[in-house]
Each structure stands twice: as structure tokens, then as C-alpha cells.
Write a protein that holds these residues in place. Structure first.
Motif, short mmCIF file in Angstrom:
data_model
loop_
_atom_site.label_atom_id
_atom_site.label_comp_id
_atom_site.label_asym_id
_atom_site.label_seq_id
_atom_site.Cartn_x
_atom_site.Cartn_y
_atom_site.Cartn_z
N ARG A 119 13.66 7.75 -6.77
CA ARG A 119 14.98 7.91 -7.39
C ARG A 119 15.30 9.37 -7.70
N LEU A 120 14.31 10.25 -7.58
CA LEU A 120 14.57 11.68 -7.82
C LEU A 120 15.34 12.27 -6.65
N PRO A 121 16.16 13.29 -6.92
CA PRO A 121 16.80 14.02 -5.81
C PRO A 121 15.73 14.64 -4.90
N ARG A 122 16.09 14.90 -3.67
CA ARG A 122 15.12 15.36 -2.67
C ARG A 122 14.38 16.63 -3.07
N ARG A 123 15.08 17.62 -3.59
CA ARG A 123 14.40 18.88 -3.96
C ARG A 123 13.43 18.65 -5.10
N GLN A 124 13.82 17.86 -6.08
CA GLN A 124 12.93 17.59 -7.21
C GLN A 124 11.71 16.80 -6.74
N ARG A 125 11.92 15.84 -5.85
CA ARG A 125 10.79 15.08 -5.32
C ARG A 125 9.86 15.99 -4.53
N ALA A 126 10.44 16.90 -3.75
CA ALA A 126 9.62 17.84 -2.97
C ALA A 126 8.78 18.72 -3.90
N VAL A 127 9.37 19.19 -5.00
CA VAL A 127 8.62 20.02 -5.95
C VAL A 127 7.48 19.21 -6.57
#
Length: 179
Positions: A119-127
Motif C-alpha cells: 500500500r506504500l507509494p513506489r518510492r517509499q516502498r523502494a526505500v
């Protein structure tokens, strides 16, 4: 020709780790393999120019490719043969104590974490994936994502804040406090 042999050696040695990272980003084995294959194809054409740490370069390609993919998986309902078990007020299915004793509760907790991460945005998930699953430093994560260290810190902070208030994870942490 030695460059191409180095590439073959790199792929043989690091492909499992790259697939793991891709899986953590996509949450789908098939998409993860596609992401690694696409990234390695892009790296193949640039292999002669890659200096230093080729894995960081390939990870950067993976994160950028993942972020730019236009197709999105629908994360809604999934068809099953059986209806899901009803849950009580605690959010756990009936028989949770029995499952917890057998270790099934751990699988539920991991599933809850996967869902919260998805459910996290892609950039946050990537981090989160690069920092906490792949154990990269803030500087290495910034290098892979081609952003500043401050951006990595802020994205990680926002992601962790969202995970803290995620309802699936909150019910688990409340149960832990009661025990």
C-alpha cells in the motif's frame, strides 16, 4: 570479449539476490523475474561503460524500471474456492491461538506486512526495501535511487509513519502489548 565474460559471471553470481530485491519491490515472482531480466538487458548494453560496482548500477536500473512501468497490478480481491474465516474483534481468525502455537501466526504477520508494504507509494516502498531488507546505507540507497540522502531519509520516515498507523499492523502490535 572479457567484458562479456565478466557480465556472465556477474549474472550467475548475483541473479538470485537481484530477483529477491525485485520480488520485494513487486510482490510477484513473475514480475520480479521480468524486472530482473529487463534490468540485466539494459545493463548488458551498458556493460562496457559500467565502472566500480556493477550491482549498484543494476539495482539503480531495477528501481528506475520498476518506477516507470506503466502497467499496474490490481491488488483487489482474489478468487478462492473457500470463503475466508470470520474474524473476531481482535482481527485474528477463529483458532488463532492454535495457529500461533503451530507457527501459522508468523505467516499471517508476514502476510500483513507484505500487504502494508504494497500500500506504500513506489518510492517509499523502494526505500524500505533497499534500506531495511537489502541493508543498504542511506548513501547507497540514495545512489541507487539517484536522489539525495535527505530524500532517502524523508521517504523512509514517511513510509515508517504510514506503516505504524496501518490498521493491519496496528492490530498485531496491540495484541503483542496485551500478552
Amino acid at each position: 570479449m572479457a567484458d562479456r565474460t565478466d557480465f556472465d559471471t556477474f549474472v550467475a553470481a548475483r541473479s538470485a539476490g537481484l530477483v529477491r530485491t525485485a520480488y520485494l519491490l513487486t510482490h510477484d515472482r513473475g514480475l520480479a523475474e521480468d524486472l530482473v531480466q529487463t534490468s540485466l538487458t539494459k545493463a548488458w548494453f551498458a556493460w562496457g561503460r559500467i565502472e566500480g560496482r556493477p550491482e549498484a548500477y543494476v539495482r539503480r536500473i531495477m528501481v528506475n524500471t520498476y518506477s516507470s512501468w506503466w502497467r499496474r497490478r490490481w491488488n483487489g480481491e482474489q478468487a478462492t474456492d473457500e470463503l475466508p474465516e470470520t474474524t473476531g474483534r481482535s482481527g485474528r481468525a477463529d483458532g488463532a491461538e492454535r495457529d500461533r502455537a503451530s507457527g501459522a501466526g508468523q505467516v499471517d504477520d508476514r502476510t500483513d506486512l507484505w500487504r502494508a508494504l504494497s500500500r506504500l507509494p513506489r518510492r517509499q516502498r523502494a526505500v524500505v526495501v533497499l534500506r531495511f531488507y537489502e541493508d543498504l546505507s542511506e548513501a547507497e540507497t540514495a545512489e541507487v535511487m539517484q536522489c539525495s540522502v535527505g530524500t532517502v531519509k524523508s521517504q523512509a520516515s514517511r513510509a515508517l509513519a504510514k506503516l505504524r498507523i496501518d490498521p493491519t499492523l496496528a492490530s498485531t502490535s496491540d495484541e503483542e502489548r496485551v500478552r
